[in-house]
Scaffold this motif. Structure first.
Motif, PDB file in Angstrom:
ATOM      1  N   LYS A 170       0.835  -1.206   0.000  1.00  0.00           N
ATOM      2  CA  LYS A 170       0.000   0.000   0.000  1.00  0.00           C
ATOM      3  C   LYS A 170       0.875   1.264   0.000  1.00  0.00           C
ATOM      4  CE  LYS A 170      -3.580   2.384   2.608  1.00  0.00           C
ATOM      5  NZ  LYS A 170      -4.398   2.406   3.826  1.00  0.00           N
ATOM      6  N   THR A 179      -3.302   2.869  -6.944  1.00  0.00           N
ATOM      7  CA  THR A 179      -3.967   2.143  -5.860  1.00  0.00           C
ATOM      8  C   THR A 179      -3.221   0.829  -5.605  1.00  0.00           C
ATOM      9  OG1 THR A 179      -5.432   0.897  -7.322  1.00  0.00           O
ATOM     10  CG2 THR A 179      -6.222   3.072  -6.543  1.00  0.00           C
ATOM     11  N   PRO A 180      -3.354   0.281  -4.407  1.00  0.00           N
ATOM     12  CA  PRO A 180      -2.731  -1.015  -4.123  1.00  0.00           C
ATOM     13  C   PRO A 180      -3.235  -2.117  -5.071  1.00  0.00           C
ATOM     14  CG  PRO A 180      -3.435   0.017  -2.089  1.00  0.00           C
ATOM     15  CD  PRO A 180      -3.977   0.859  -3.215  1.00  0.00           C
TER      16      PRO A 180
END
Length: 189
Positions: A170, A179-180
């Motif tokens: 993350k 985004t992760p």
């Protein structure tokens, strides 16, 4: 005199006598900080420049929508602060947190000025440190505009293996500006 990591960092650019080392130690503060501690809060004034004796930290910004963007990491033998806030004494755009138990050497602005006055060779030292930081950030921007996310991730892993071991996916995604989930998909390719 204890053998501090910071002296190895300093010796890369300038030489210090034993008396200069003693003076240096008398001017700085060494602190052990627990994991997940905030050492600088976004919006406050950065009063410290930190050298990482051991441990790891990250600097991040939280925008109005609550989205975190990691701006930089710092591991052993690295420096970290919100430079604009520290130099100009304006509200910090970044928060800085420890990612693990860390030992930091702290310089406040007046300590830095005192160091410059009493040991002028430190002006050269910090000029080199700040130039290298500027170059690193310029190269990061060029990576961002020149490479795909997959290439940026690969370059990050190759360039900073010591950071990859200490941070979450993350946090890496936040550093890369994705985004992760997107980073996870990129890694699967």
């Amino acid at each position: 005199m204890p053998e501090y990591q910071i002296f190895k960092n300093i010796q890369k650019h300038i030489s210090l006598s034993d008396s200069e080392r003693q003076l240096f130690i008398s001017l700085v503060v060494e602190k052990d900080i627990a994991k997940k501690e905030i050492v600088l809060e976004q919006g406050s004034i950065s009063r410290k420049l930190y050298f990482v004796e051991f441990g790891s930290l990250r600097a991040f910004n939280v925008n109005e929508e609550g989205r975190e963007s990691t701006i930089m990491f710092a591991v052993q033998d690295w420096w970290i602060t919100d430079m604009n806030s520290f130099i100009n004494q304006k509200p910090a755009l970044l928060s800085i947190e420890t990612l693990e138990v860390s030992r930091l050497i702290e310089f406040d602005f007046s300590t830095l000025e005192e160091l410059y006055k009493r040991l002028p060779k430190f002006e050269r030292f910090f000029r080199i440190i700040f130039q290298n930081a500027y170059i690193r950030e310029q190269l990061r921007v060029l990576d961002k505009i020149s490479f795909t996310t997959e290439q940026q991730y690969t370059r990050f892993v190759e360039k900073y293996p010591q950071i990859v071991q200490k941070v979450t996916q993350k946090q890496i995604a936040s550093y890369l500006g994705v985004t992760p989930e997107f980073l996870s998909a990129v890694k699967k390719k």
